[in-house]
Design an enzyme around this catalytic site. Structure first.
Site, PDB file in Angstrom:
ATOM      1  N   LYS A 136     -48.840  26.674   1.556  1.00  0.00           N
ATOM      2  CA  LYS A 136     -49.554  27.167   2.749  1.00  0.00           C
ATOM      3  C   LYS A 136     -48.990  26.466   3.987  1.00  0.00           C
ATOM      4  O   LYS A 136     -48.799  25.257   3.991  1.00  0.00           O
ATOM      5  CB  LYS A 136     -51.060  26.925   2.616  1.00  0.00           C
ATOM      6  CG  LYS A 136     -51.674  27.733   1.457  1.00  0.00           C
ATOM      7  CD  LYS A 136     -53.174  27.567   1.389  1.00  0.00           C
ATOM      8  CE  LYS A 136     -53.738  28.089   0.083  1.00  0.00           C
ATOM      9  NZ  LYS A 136     -54.045  29.502   0.052  1.00  0.00           N
ATOM     10  N   LYS A 170     -65.351  32.023   2.720  1.00  0.00           N
ATOM     11  CA  LYS A 170     -64.093  31.432   2.242  1.00  0.00           C
ATOM     12  C   LYS A 170     -63.536  30.590   3.384  1.00  0.00           C
ATOM     13  O   LYS A 170     -63.323  31.087   4.493  1.00  0.00           O
ATOM     14  CB  LYS A 170     -63.106  32.551   1.902  1.00  0.00           C
ATOM     15  CG  LYS A 170     -61.686  32.056   1.728  1.00  0.00           C
ATOM     16  CD  LYS A 170     -61.172  32.405   0.363  1.00  0.00           C
ATOM     17  CE  LYS A 170     -59.767  31.871   0.150  1.00  0.00           C
ATOM     18  NZ  LYS A 170     -59.596  31.198  -1.110  1.00  0.00           N
ATOM     19  N   LYS A 224     -67.561  27.533  -5.482  1.00  0.00           N
ATOM     20  CA  LYS A 224     -67.498  28.998  -5.563  1.00  0.00           C
ATOM     21  C   LYS A 224     -68.817  29.538  -5.019  1.00  0.00           C
ATOM     22  O   LYS A 224     -69.827  28.841  -5.007  1.00  0.00           O
ATOM     23  CB  LYS A 224     -67.346  29.441  -7.014  1.00  0.00           C
ATOM     24  CG  LYS A 224     -66.104  28.876  -7.692  1.00  0.00           C
ATOM     25  CD  LYS A 224     -65.099  29.963  -7.974  1.00  0.00           C
ATOM     26  CE  LYS A 224     -63.834  29.447  -8.585  1.00  0.00           C
ATOM     27  NZ  LYS A 224     -62.634  30.051  -8.002  1.00  0.00           N
ATOM     28  N   ARG A 242     -47.804  40.424 -24.116  1.00  0.00           N
ATOM     29  CA  ARG A 242     -48.081  40.991 -25.454  1.00  0.00           C
ATOM     30  C   ARG A 242     -48.275  42.509 -25.433  1.00  0.00           C
ATOM     31  O   ARG A 242     -47.862  43.206 -26.339  1.00  0.00           O
ATOM     32  CB  ARG A 242     -49.323  40.331 -26.055  1.00  0.00           C
ATOM     33  CG  ARG A 242     -48.997  38.971 -26.639  1.00  0.00           C
ATOM     34  CD  ARG A 242     -50.226  38.290 -27.135  1.00  0.00           C
ATOM     35  NE  ARG A 242     -51.066  37.910 -26.016  1.00  0.00           N
ATOM     36  CZ  ARG A 242     -51.641  36.727 -25.883  1.00  0.00           C
ATOM     37  NH1 ARG A 242     -51.494  35.810 -26.802  1.00  0.00           N
ATOM     38  NH2 ARG A 242     -52.381  36.454 -24.837  1.00  0.00           N
ATOM     39  N   ASP A 245     -60.423  22.686 -11.666  1.00  0.00           N
ATOM     40  CA  ASP A 245     -59.818  23.877 -11.083  1.00  0.00           C
ATOM     41  C   ASP A 245     -59.341  23.647  -9.646  1.00  0.00           C
ATOM     42  O   ASP A 245     -58.288  24.148  -9.250  1.00  0.00           O
ATOM     43  CB  ASP A 245     -60.853  25.020 -11.108  1.00  0.00           C
ATOM     44  CG  ASP A 245     -60.272  26.349 -10.698  1.00  0.00           C
ATOM     45  OD1 ASP A 245     -59.208  26.709 -11.237  1.00  0.00           O
ATOM     46  OD2 ASP A 245     -60.861  27.016  -9.815  1.00  0.00           O
ATOM     47  N   GLU A 291     -65.246  28.885  -1.355  1.00  0.00           N
ATOM     48  CA  GLU A 291     -64.893  30.284  -1.648  1.00  0.00           C
ATOM     49  C   GLU A 291     -66.171  31.091  -1.753  1.00  0.00           C
ATOM     50  O   GLU A 291     -67.195  30.564  -2.220  1.00  0.00           O
ATOM     51  CB  GLU A 291     -64.170  30.372  -2.995  1.00  0.00           C
ATOM     52  CG  GLU A 291     -62.838  29.702  -3.017  1.00  0.00           C
ATOM     53  CD  GLU A 291     -62.197  29.844  -4.394  1.00  0.00           C
ATOM     54  OE1 GLU A 291     -61.535  30.857  -4.619  1.00  0.00           O
ATOM     55  OE2 GLU A 291     -62.402  28.954  -5.232  1.00  0.00           O
ATOM     56  N   HIS A 328     -55.633  20.912  -5.981  1.00  0.00           N
ATOM     57  CA  HIS A 328     -55.462  21.223  -4.560  1.00  0.00           C
ATOM     58  C   HIS A 328     -56.075  20.184  -3.619  1.00  0.00           C
ATOM     59  O   HIS A 328     -55.463  19.785  -2.639  1.00  0.00           O
ATOM     60  CB  HIS A 328     -56.079  22.590  -4.248  1.00  0.00           C
ATOM     61  CG  HIS A 328     -55.668  23.668  -5.207  1.00  0.00           C
ATOM     62  ND1 HIS A 328     -54.380  23.835  -5.615  1.00  0.00           N
ATOM     63  CD2 HIS A 328     -56.384  24.641  -5.845  1.00  0.00           C
ATOM     64  CE1 HIS A 328     -54.305  24.873  -6.456  1.00  0.00           C
ATOM     65  NE2 HIS A 328     -55.519  25.372  -6.612  1.00  0.00           N
TER      66      HIS A 328
HETATM   67  C1  BG6 Z   1     -56.732  28.585  -7.876  1.00  0.00           C
HETATM   68  C2  BG6 Z   1     -58.007  28.428  -8.642  1.00  0.00           C
HETATM   69  O1  BG6 Z   1     -55.857  27.526  -8.146  1.00  0.00           O
HETATM   70  O2  BG6 Z   1     -57.026  28.611  -6.487  1.00  0.00           O
HETATM   71  C3  BG6 Z   1     -58.989  29.527  -8.308  1.00  0.00           C
HETATM   72  O3  BG6 Z   1     -57.720  28.445 -10.033  1.00  0.00           O
HETATM   73  C4  BG6 Z   1     -59.206  29.614  -6.826  1.00  0.00           C
HETATM   74  O4  BG6 Z   1     -60.224  29.345  -8.973  1.00  0.00           O
HETATM   75  C5  BG6 Z   1     -57.867  29.678  -6.097  1.00  0.00           C
HETATM   76  O5  BG6 Z   1     -59.960  30.784  -6.554  1.00  0.00           O
HETATM   77  C6  BG6 Z   1     -58.047  29.583  -4.605  1.00  0.00           C
HETATM   78  O6  BG6 Z   1     -56.830  29.804  -3.980  1.00  0.00           O
HETATM   79  P1  BG6 Z   1     -56.777  30.309  -2.478  1.00  0.00           P
HETATM   80  O7  BG6 Z   1     -55.351  30.275  -2.121  1.00  0.00           O
HETATM   81  O8  BG6 Z   1     -57.373  31.673  -2.465  1.00  0.00           O
HETATM   82  O9  BG6 Z   1     -57.615  29.330  -1.711  1.00  0.00           O
END
Ligand code: BG6
Length: 490
Positions: free
Chosen positions: A186, A349, A344, A47, A239, A220, A244
């Site tokens: 990955k 991480k 989170k 936009r 999420d 994370e 995942h």
């Molecule tokens: C995304 C989520 O799909 O994956 C995020 O929406 C998350 O919230 C991210 O931070 C994590 O991805 P990666 O590859 O950094 O583990």
């Protein structure tokens, strides 16, 4: 081997953070590696008004360039068009730009690809797909192949996912749709299949006779960042767990596919997801933990609580952490818990799958330093990538003492394409092996929908809290302890 063709890649949502943080750097790497000898156009659409030059500057700024990088050759193929997702005329404008570029650069009737990448807020997915279809932007001439890459979240529950799928199928064929789950890009996630099914000594051990429990952790240290608007309506189950974590679980638990074809692999993933027992909400045992981060310290920095983050309500009940206990009702896994957790603002991480083997009591007489700890197979997905088994060998000397040792099978590949580059490249060449088929999404929503309903309607289980920088709430430790286990380091 599928071949590379000239392409036009239209990024809807080109002003967004996903585009800047993940998609632009991935496109650049992919082009440098695979497409320098080809003709291509990258066309941002969003936009915000900006010129091609301003967009090129944003693209350049998103890259981590070394001094030797020569980016000019790539930048001259990058363009921008501003428009409204709901305005049909803006799609016509896009079409005109693309038709003109293809005519001038690709040569008449040369095979090429038009790829539409939806990196937009999910509320406009359907509208954009319809407009791409209705405006003729999706080209029906034989020498042009169309692709649609669609980001998660694919719906916010089963009903909305089905509705979105219906719209997609009204305008695109299944072979043209690339539903992305970047975890499948990955390297170590892909290695799961090879490691399990090609090594003859691993696969026979993958069952309830030898394995005591499986743990999948996706932790994370970042918080909600600048995505409050999306995340506060989603929560960590939508999420991270629905997409995942369930993907990783299906790859670890599935039966051997009849081949490594995309169809055979997806068929087996869906079969095993179908066998996940509904998570019981009874109060006798803890099967689900949901929690939210409070303030704390991460790597020496004070961080605020979730409810103090910008855009989050002071009474938000959204979970930023969830841990669940799943069971798979087939012969292979009967009675073996799969503990999964995602959070989170945890201490670090790390995404890791730990597979703990059963103890052999007879062995305990062998060593002075009893009890002998269990063997653990660790599949580390990030930040480092590796697969190793915690084993034991003899300490040198006259006694039969043991010492921990590690058998390492795989270590990261510096030269590999990152997940996003790999997936965009696969979509352009037309290989959908690492993308999600709709039935995988459907069953994943069937698994989590009752859980989300319980969170939202019943407020059960209760919302727990954990300090930022910790390893999650105490109740998640209790969940494992009750079942006779404990979390393995992640
Ligand atoms: C995304 C989520 O799909 O994956 C995020 O929406 C998350 O919230 C991210 O931070 C994590 O991805 P990666 O590859 O950094 O583990």
């Amino acid at each position: 081997m599928k071949s590379r063709k000239n392409f036009v890649l239209v990024i809807f949502g080109a002003s967004g953070s996903l585009a800047k943080h993940k998609i632009f750097p991935a496109i650049y790497k992919m082009i440098k590696r695979e497409y320098e000898a080809k003709q291509y156009m990258v066309l941002g659409f969003a936009r915000t008004h900006k010129t091609d030059e301003e967009f090129r500057e944003e693209f350049r700024e998103s890259l981590d360039l070394s001094e030797t990088d020569n980016i000019q050759g790539v930048l001259k193929n990058i363009f921008y068009c501003s428009g409204d997702y709901s305005n049909k005329q803006d799609y016509k404008k896009l079409k005109k730009i693309i038709d003109g570029y293809e005519k001038n650069h690709f040569g008449a009737n040369t095979k090429s690809v038009r790829c539409f990448y939806l990196a937009i807020p999910p509320v406009v997915f359907e509208q954009v797909v319809e407009n791409i279809g209705l405006s003729g932007l999706k080209e029906d001439r034989a020498h042009i192949e169309n692709r649609l890459i669609i980001e998660k979240p694919f719906g916010r529950d089963l009903v909305t996912a089905k509705a979105l799928e219906t719209v997609l199928m009204n305008y695109f064929k299944e072979s043209e749709v690339y539903r992305i789950d970047h975890y499948l890009g990955k390297e170590t996630v892909q290695n799961l299949l090879i490691f399990r099914f090609v090594n003859k000594f691993i696969e026979p051990l993958f069952n309830s006779r030898y394995i005591s429990n499986v743990q999948i952790t996706s932790a994370e240290s970042v918080g909600v960042e600048n995505r409050a608007g999306y995340f506060d309506h989603a929560g960590i189950v939508r999420d991270m767990i629905q997409p995942h974590v369930l993907q990783m679980l299906s790859l670890i638990a599935m039966e051997r596919p009849t081949s490594f074809s995309a169809k055979a692999i997806k068929d087996e993933k869906v079969k095993v997801l179908n066998l996940i027992r509904p998570v019981s909400m009874n109060n006798d045992t803890i099967n689900i933990v949901r929690a939210q981060y409070t303030s704390g310290v991460i790597r020496g920095h004070k961080v605020r609580s979730y409810r103090e983050e910008e855009g989050i309500g002071v009474n938000s009940q959204t979970e930023t952490y969830a841990a669940l206990k799943f069971y798979i009702d087939n012969d292979r896994w009967f009675g073996i818990p799969f503990f999964v957790r995602a959070g989170k603002r945890m201490s670090k991480k790390s995404t890791v799958i730990n597979i703990q083997f059963k103890d052999l009591p007879a062995l305990q007489t062998f060593s002075k330093c009893t009890p002998i700890p269990s063997n653990i197979l660790t599949i580390k997905i990030q930040p480092e990538e590796s697969i190793f088994i915690k084993m034991f060998t003899k300490k040198s000397g006259t006694d039969f003492d043991i010492k921990p040792s590690q058998l390492t099978f795989f270590q990261s590949c510096d030269d590999c394409l990152d997940a996003y580059s790999r997936l965009i490249n696969d979509a352009l060449i037309g290989d959908n092996t690492l993308f999600i088929r709709y039935d995988e999404i459907d069953i994943a929503w069937q698994i989590v929908d009752p859980i989300l309903l319980s969170f939202e309607k019943e407020k059960l289980p209760r919302l727990d809290y954990y300090a930022s920088g910790s390893d999650g709430p105490a109740r998640a430790d209790i969940m494992l302890r009750e079942a006779g286990y404990s979390w393995i380091d992640y």
